[in-house]
Design an enzyme around this catalytic site. Structure first.
Site, PDB file in Angstrom:
ATOM      1  N   GLY A  25       0.803  -1.033   0.250  1.00 32.03           N
ATOM      2  CA  GLY A  25       0.492   0.305   0.520  1.00 32.03           C
ATOM      3  C   GLY A  25       0.747   1.112   0.496  1.00 32.03           C
ATOM      4  O   GLY A  25       1.884   1.385   0.489  1.00 32.03           O
ATOM      5  N   LEU A  26       0.202   1.887  -0.168  1.00 30.54           N
ATOM      6  CA  LEU A  26       0.658   3.324  -0.295  1.00 30.54           C
ATOM      7  C   LEU A  26       1.686   3.773   0.962  1.00 30.54           C
ATOM      8  O   LEU A  26       1.193   3.218   2.014  1.00 30.54           O
ATOM      9  CB  LEU A  26       0.326   5.175  -0.624  1.00 30.54           C
ATOM     10  CG  LEU A  26      -0.483   4.960  -2.224  1.00 30.54           C
ATOM     11  CD1 LEU A  26      -1.931   5.780  -2.561  1.00 30.54           C
ATOM     12  CD2 LEU A  26       0.459   4.473  -2.644  1.00 30.54           C
ATOM     13  N   SER A  27       2.281   5.279   0.682  1.00 28.25           N
ATOM     14  CA  SER A  27       3.406   5.599   1.841  1.00 28.25           C
ATOM     15  C   SER A  27       2.060   6.155   3.368  1.00 28.25           C
ATOM     16  O   SER A  27       0.925   6.471   2.626  1.00 28.25           O
ATOM     17  CB  SER A  27       4.315   6.554   1.881  1.00 28.25           C
ATOM     18  OG  SER A  27       4.975   7.345   3.484  1.00 28.25           O
ATOM     19  N   GLY A  28       2.165   6.015   4.433  1.00 33.43           N
ATOM     20  CA  GLY A  28       1.435   6.378   5.027  1.00 33.43           C
ATOM     21  C   GLY A  28      -0.272   5.633   5.428  1.00 33.43           C
ATOM     22  O   GLY A  28      -1.148   5.448   6.357  1.00 33.43           O
ATOM     23  N   ALA A  29      -0.035   4.803   4.691  1.00 39.84           N
ATOM     24  CA  ALA A  29      -1.704   3.708   4.489  1.00 39.84           C
ATOM     25  C   ALA A  29      -1.699   2.893   6.275  1.00 39.84           C
ATOM     26  O   ALA A  29      -3.075   2.516   6.468  1.00 39.84           O
ATOM     27  CB  ALA A  29      -1.487   2.706   3.849  1.00 39.84           C
ATOM     28  N   GLY A  30      -0.338   2.867   6.290  1.00 40.18           N
ATOM     29  CA  GLY A  30      -0.683   1.315   8.034  1.00 40.18           C
ATOM     30  C   GLY A  30       0.094   0.562   7.631  1.00 40.18           C
ATOM     31  O   GLY A  30      -0.214  -0.644   8.572  1.00 40.18           O
ATOM     32  N   LYS A  31       1.017   0.144   6.696  1.00 37.94           N
ATOM     33  CA  LYS A  31       1.933  -1.209   6.803  1.00 37.94           C
ATOM     34  C   LYS A  31       2.661  -1.417   8.034  1.00 37.94           C
ATOM     35  O   LYS A  31       2.237  -2.755   8.953  1.00 37.94           O
ATOM     36  CB  LYS A  31       2.724  -0.897   5.783  1.00 37.94           C
ATOM     37  CG  LYS A  31       2.122  -0.792   4.291  1.00 37.94           C
ATOM     38  CD  LYS A  31       2.843  -0.719   3.037  1.00 37.94           C
ATOM     39  CE  LYS A  31       3.533  -0.185   2.942  1.00 37.94           C
ATOM     40  NZ  LYS A  31       3.813   1.242   3.185  1.00 37.94           N
ATOM     41  N   THR A  32       3.060  -0.120   8.343  1.00 36.89           N
ATOM     42  CA  THR A  32       3.938  -0.771   9.165  1.00 36.89           C
ATOM     43  C   THR A  32       3.403  -1.124  11.120  1.00 36.89           C
ATOM     44  O   THR A  32       4.093  -1.644  11.879  1.00 36.89           O
ATOM     45  CB  THR A  32       5.379   0.417   9.496  1.00 36.89           C
ATOM     46  OG1 THR A  32       5.537   0.573   8.315  1.00 36.89           O
ATOM     47  CG2 THR A  32       5.864  -0.361  10.483  1.00 36.89           C
TER      48      THR A  32
ATOM     49  N   SER B 226       5.972  -2.257  -2.478  1.00 31.90           N
ATOM     50  CA  SER B 226       5.988  -2.860  -3.469  1.00 31.90           C
ATOM     51  C   SER B 226       4.603  -2.453  -4.450  1.00 31.90           C
ATOM     52  O   SER B 226       3.892  -3.281  -4.457  1.00 31.90           O
ATOM     53  CB  SER B 226       5.738  -4.233  -3.092  1.00 31.90           C
ATOM     54  OG  SER B 226       4.985  -4.598  -1.636  1.00 31.90           O
TER      55      SER B 226
HETATM   56  N1  LIG Z   1       9.864   8.389  -3.736  1.00 36.24           N
HETATM   57  C1  LIG Z   1       9.239   7.356  -3.214  1.00 36.24           C
HETATM   58  N2  LIG Z   1       7.950   7.280  -2.735  1.00 36.24           N
HETATM   59  C2  LIG Z   1       8.245   5.833  -1.920  1.00 36.24           C
HETATM   60  N3  LIG Z   1       8.041   6.401  -0.841  1.00 36.24           N
HETATM   61  C3  LIG Z   1       9.670   7.061  -0.556  1.00 36.24           C
HETATM   62  C4  LIG Z   1       9.989   7.794  -1.862  1.00 36.24           C
HETATM   63  N4  LIG Z   1      11.003   8.126  -1.067  1.00 36.24           N
HETATM   64  C5  LIG Z   1      10.875   7.779   0.632  1.00 36.24           C
HETATM   65  N5  LIG Z   1       9.587   7.290   0.577  1.00 36.24           N
HETATM   66  C6  LIG Z   1      10.404   5.803   2.058  1.00 36.24           C
HETATM   67  O1  LIG Z   1      10.703   4.991   1.389  1.00 36.24           O
HETATM   68  C7  LIG Z   1       9.759   4.414   1.572  1.00 36.24           C
HETATM   69  C8  LIG Z   1       9.301   3.419   1.058  1.00 36.24           C
HETATM   70  O2  LIG Z   1      10.402   2.347   0.799  1.00 36.24           O
HETATM   71  P1  LIG Z   1       9.721   0.917   0.202  1.00 36.24           P
HETATM   72  O3  LIG Z   1      11.004  -0.300  -0.032  1.00 36.24           O
HETATM   73  O4  LIG Z   1       8.433   0.294   0.813  1.00 36.24           O
HETATM   74  O5  LIG Z   1       9.340   0.910  -1.233  1.00 36.24           O
HETATM   75  S1  LIG Z   1       9.793  -0.183  -2.450  1.00 36.24           S
HETATM   76  O6  LIG Z   1       8.407  -1.282  -1.964  1.00 36.24           O
HETATM   77  O7  LIG Z   1      10.473  -0.329  -3.146  1.00 36.24           O
HETATM   78  O8  LIG Z   1       8.229   0.818  -3.447  1.00 36.24           O
HETATM   79  C9  LIG Z   1       8.065   4.500   2.253  1.00 36.24           C
HETATM   80  O9  LIG Z   1       8.071   4.096   3.373  1.00 36.24           O
HETATM   81  P2  LIG Z   1       6.638   4.289   3.948  1.00 36.24           P
HETATM   82  O10 LIG Z   1       6.026   5.647   4.223  1.00 36.24           O
HETATM   83  O11 LIG Z   1       6.505   3.374   5.360  1.00 36.24           O
HETATM   84  O12 LIG Z   1       5.898   3.793   3.282  1.00 36.24           O
HETATM   85  C10 LIG Z   1       8.865   6.232   2.657  1.00 36.24           C
HETATM   86  O13 LIG Z   1       9.435   6.399   4.048  1.00 36.24           O
HETATM   87  N1  LIG Z   2      -6.270   1.173  11.598  1.00 34.20           N
HETATM   88  C1  LIG Z   2      -5.037   1.590  11.088  1.00 34.20           C
HETATM   89  N2  LIG Z   2      -4.479   0.828  11.104  1.00 34.20           N
HETATM   90  C2  LIG Z   2      -2.806   1.188  10.847  1.00 34.20           C
HETATM   91  N3  LIG Z   2      -2.190   2.443  11.502  1.00 34.20           N
HETATM   92  C3  LIG Z   2      -3.321   4.190  11.284  1.00 34.20           C
HETATM   93  C4  LIG Z   2      -5.097   3.159  10.965  1.00 34.20           C
HETATM   94  N4  LIG Z   2      -5.763   3.937  11.903  1.00 34.20           N
HETATM   95  C5  LIG Z   2      -4.983   5.291  11.133  1.00 34.20           C
HETATM   96  N5  LIG Z   2      -3.435   4.881  11.293  1.00 34.20           N
HETATM   97  C6  LIG Z   2      -2.423   5.770  11.310  1.00 34.20           C
HETATM   98  O1  LIG Z   2      -1.376   5.469   9.954  1.00 34.20           O
HETATM   99  C7  LIG Z   2      -0.877   5.710  10.549  1.00 34.20           C
HETATM  100  C8  LIG Z   2      -0.070   4.679   9.439  1.00 34.20           C
HETATM  101  O2  LIG Z   2       0.974   4.752   9.482  1.00 34.20           O
HETATM  102  P1  LIG Z   2       2.656   3.927   9.320  1.00 34.20           P
HETATM  103  O3  LIG Z   2       2.384   2.590   9.495  1.00 34.20           O
HETATM  104  O4  LIG Z   2       3.991   4.613   9.058  1.00 34.20           O
HETATM  105  O5  LIG Z   2       2.085   3.863   7.338  1.00 34.20           O
HETATM  106  P2  LIG Z   2       2.759   2.698   6.250  1.00 34.20           P
HETATM  107  O6  LIG Z   2       4.004   1.790   7.118  1.00 34.20           O
HETATM  108  O7  LIG Z   2       2.467   2.513   5.278  1.00 34.20           O
HETATM  109  O8  LIG Z   2       3.832   4.089   5.255  1.00 34.20           O
HETATM  110  C9  LIG Z   2       0.664   5.715  11.394  1.00 34.20           C
HETATM  111  O9  LIG Z   2      -0.412   6.882  12.206  1.00 34.20           O
HETATM  112  C10 LIG Z   2      -1.039   5.215  12.564  1.00 34.20           C
HETATM  113  O10 LIG Z   2      -1.414   5.419  13.678  1.00 34.20           O
END
Ligand SMILES: Nc1ncnc2c1ncn2[C@@H]1O[C@H](COP(=O)(O)OS(=O)(=O)O)[C@@H](OP(=O)(O)O)[C@H]1O
Ligand SMILES: Nc1ncnc2c1ncn2[C@@H]1O[C@H](COP(=O)(O)OP(=O)(O)O)[C@@H](O)[C@H]1O
Length: 210
Positions: free
Chosen positions: A42-49, A116
């Site tokens: 899923g997208l960055s910030g979606a909640g994967k971690t 991914s």
């Molecule tokens: N250009 C760009 N696009 C997306 N994300 C970016 C980028 N540059 C840095 N970041 C940071 O890197 C995290 C994503 O790394 P990933 O290894 O999960 O990406 S990928 O699966 O290889 O596409 C991602 O982490 P998450 O926010 O946890 O998803 C970002 O913090």
């Molecule tokens: N149902 C939920 N599941 C996971 N995260 C959530 C949910 N609702 C709100 N959040 C918030 O969304 C954010 C997700 O961040 P993060 O887990 O770092 O996303 P990702 O790893 O996809 O980039 C966190 O601040 C988390 O507290």
């Protein structure tokens, strides 16, 4: 750490390495069933971690062997130096998939949290997993921009981060995920309940919720 009751009773499906010189009769039967690759995309910030970490704690405390491969952490070690071109992202995902599948073959529940973004690469990697659960972690872009956990969306929208997924780079959602979690509509607890329910058919049971 092995959970002996439910897991060991399942047919293992384990196959010996091709190079093994030990005949089947000589070899001790492995006590573990193959693990499961639980792949959060899923997208960055979606909640994967957040989801992977919370599930990891529950599984660990219930006694299951569990490992978490997180995109950010993997990029510090295994994939150090890789960028965000399609080629580099695919290399990163193939490396994560290789390690995840190896661990799963030895009974580990492997949690992967990585954007991914490319469907065909995800599918290719998961096709090699002994058992898998593809989890689409989803929320509208508008919500992610509001959350902006790491301040990256603001920077990407200002044009400071090229090829930022969802803003200036593609994300291809799974067409038929095993689980689709809308984190803008469901609480963390609700998402965890759905994850545990999806893991029950794999013999991952008796995990107390907190
Ligand atoms: N250009 C760009 N696009 C997306 N994300 C970016 C980028 N540059 C840095 N970041 C940071 O890197 C995290 C994503 O790394 P990933 O290894 O999960 O990406 S990928 O699966 O290889 O596409 C991602 O982490 P998450 O926010 O946890 O998803 C970002 O913090
Ligand atoms: N149902 C939920 N599941 C996971 N995260 C959530 C949910 N609702 C709100 N959040 C918030 O969304 C954010 C997700 O961040 P993060 O887990 O770092 O996303 P990702 O790893 O996809 O980039 C966190 O601040 C988390 O507290």
């Amino acid at each position: 750490m092995e959970k002996s009751s439910t897991i060991s009773s399942i047919h293992t499906g384990y196959s010996a390495p091709a190079s093994s010189k030990i005949s089947k009769g000589q070899r001790r039967q492995p006590s573990l069933s193959p693990g499961v690759v639980i792949w959060f995309t899923g997208l960055s910030g979606a909640g994967k971690t957040t989801l992977a970490r919370a599930l990891e704690v529950l599984l660990y405390e219930a006694g299951y062997p569990v490992e978490h491969l997180d995109g950010d952490a993997v990029r510090e070690h295994l994939s150090k130096g890789l960028g965000f071109s399609r080629e580099d992202r695919d290399t990163n995902i193939r490396r994560i998939g290789y390690v995840a599948n190896l661990l799963a073959k030895h009974g580990v529940l492997v949690l992967v949290s990585a954007i991914s973004p490319y469907r065909s690469t995800r599918e290719a990697v998961l096709a090699e997993a002994p058992r898998k659960l593809e989890v689409y972690v989803d929320a509208p872009l508008k919500v992610l921009i509001q959350r902006d956990v790491k301040g990256l969306y603001a920077r990407a929208l200002r044009g400071e981060i090229p090829h930022f997924t969802g803003i200036s780079d593609p994300y291809e959602p799974p067409l038929n995920p095993d689980l689709h979690l809308r984190t803008d509509q469901m609480s963390l607890q609700e998402c965890l309940s759905r994850l545990l329910a999806a893991l029950a058919p794999f013999g991952v049971e008796e995990v107390p919720k907190r």
